[in-house]
Design a protein around this motif. Structure first.
Motif, short mmCIF file in Angstrom:
data_model
loop_
_atom_site.label_atom_id
_atom_site.label_comp_id
_atom_site.label_asym_id
_atom_site.label_seq_id
_atom_site.Cartn_x
_atom_site.Cartn_y
_atom_site.Cartn_z
N GLN A 102 27.65 29.35 76.64
CA GLN A 102 28.47 29.77 77.78
C GLN A 102 27.82 29.30 79.07
N LEU A 103 28.66 28.98 80.05
CA LEU A 103 28.18 28.59 81.36
C LEU A 103 29.13 29.10 82.43
N LYS A 104 28.64 29.11 83.68
CA LYS A 104 29.46 29.49 84.83
C LYS A 104 29.71 28.27 85.66
N ASP A 105 30.96 28.16 86.12
CA ASP A 105 31.27 27.08 87.03
C ASP A 105 30.86 27.48 88.45
N PRO A 106 30.87 26.56 89.41
CA PRO A 106 30.43 26.88 90.77
C PRO A 106 31.32 27.91 91.48
N PHE A 107 32.43 28.30 90.87
CA PHE A 107 33.38 29.22 91.48
C PHE A 107 33.33 30.60 90.84
N GLY A 108 32.35 30.77 89.92
CA GLY A 108 32.11 32.07 89.31
C GLY A 108 32.80 32.32 87.99
N HIS A 109 33.60 31.38 87.51
CA HIS A 109 34.32 31.57 86.25
C HIS A 109 33.43 31.21 85.07
N CYS A 110 33.51 32.02 84.01
CA CYS A 110 32.72 31.81 82.80
C CYS A 110 33.51 30.96 81.81
N TRP A 111 32.85 29.99 81.23
CA TRP A 111 33.43 29.09 80.23
C TRP A 111 32.53 29.10 79.01
N SER A 112 33.14 29.06 77.84
CA SER A 112 32.36 28.86 76.62
C SER A 112 32.79 27.55 76.00
N ILE A 113 31.82 26.91 75.37
CA ILE A 113 32.07 25.64 74.70
C ILE A 113 31.60 25.79 73.26
N GLY A 114 32.48 25.45 72.33
CA GLY A 114 32.14 25.52 70.93
C GLY A 114 32.63 24.28 70.21
N GLY A 115 31.88 23.90 69.19
CA GLY A 115 32.25 22.76 68.38
C GLY A 115 31.49 22.81 67.07
N GLN A 169 37.27 24.73 72.60
CA GLN A 169 36.86 24.32 71.26
C GLN A 169 36.98 22.80 71.23
N VAL A 170 35.86 22.11 71.05
CA VAL A 170 35.82 20.66 71.23
C VAL A 170 35.20 19.97 70.02
N ASP A 171 35.28 18.66 70.02
CA ASP A 171 34.73 17.89 68.91
C ASP A 171 33.22 17.71 69.00
N ASP A 172 32.67 17.68 70.20
CA ASP A 172 31.24 17.47 70.40
C ASP A 172 30.76 18.39 71.52
N ALA A 173 30.26 19.57 71.14
CA ALA A 173 29.86 20.57 72.11
C ALA A 173 28.77 20.06 73.04
N ASP A 174 27.83 19.29 72.52
CA ASP A 174 26.74 18.78 73.36
C ASP A 174 27.27 17.87 74.46
#
Length: 140
Positions: free
Chosen positions: A122-135, A89-94
């Motif tokens: 949501q995105l996947k990192d190069p190691f297969g882990h899923c991350w979501s970004i919201g702001g 959860q971030v201040d500027d998702a973009d």
């Protein structure tokens, strides 16, 4: 004994611990620094100089830990991560989204304004882990 000013605070709450496949632990720590601004608190490398025994990172005010897989201690090897998404959860998702893409992450769910009031993807990192970004959704 006084602790240094920049000493990490004791961990509380829940801290994700990622297992990184294919001896990619050190590369993962470096990716998280580029993609998410991770600051390394601690890194311990195995005697072979290749495998990462443990890394503790700070990302966006929280902690995450990771290591390479160690199948000789009972774990499986090269298992694709699934079933968990690490949320930021971030201040500027973009800004966070674009930095992650430039570092090599792959979109899974496009970043867009959502009905619940966040700009989220949501995105996947190069190691297969899923991350979501919201702001917050930007006005105007």
């Amino acid at each position: 004994m006084n602790e240094p000013v920049n000493a990490p605070k004791p961990l509380t709450g829940v801290t994700p611990y990622l297992s990184i496949p294919s001896r990619g632990g050190q590369a993962a720590a470096e990716f998280y620094a580029r993609a998410f601004g991770a600051v390394e608190v601690r890194r311990q490398v195995a005697d072979d100089g290749e495998r990462l025994i443990h890394a503790h990172l700070h990302i966006n005010g929280g902690s995450i830990m990771l290591s390479d897989e160690f199948p000789e201690y009972g774990g499986e090897q090269d298992v694709a991560p699934k079933g968990v998404t690490v949320h930021l959860q971030v201040d500027d998702a973009d800004e966070w989204w674009n930095r992650a893409l430039l570092a090599g992450a792959v979109p899974v769910f496009p970043l867009a304004d959502q009905f619940w009031g966040d700009r989220y993807g949501q995105l996947k990192d190069p190691f297969g882990h899923c991350w979501s970004i919201g702001g917050p959704i930007k006005a105007g």
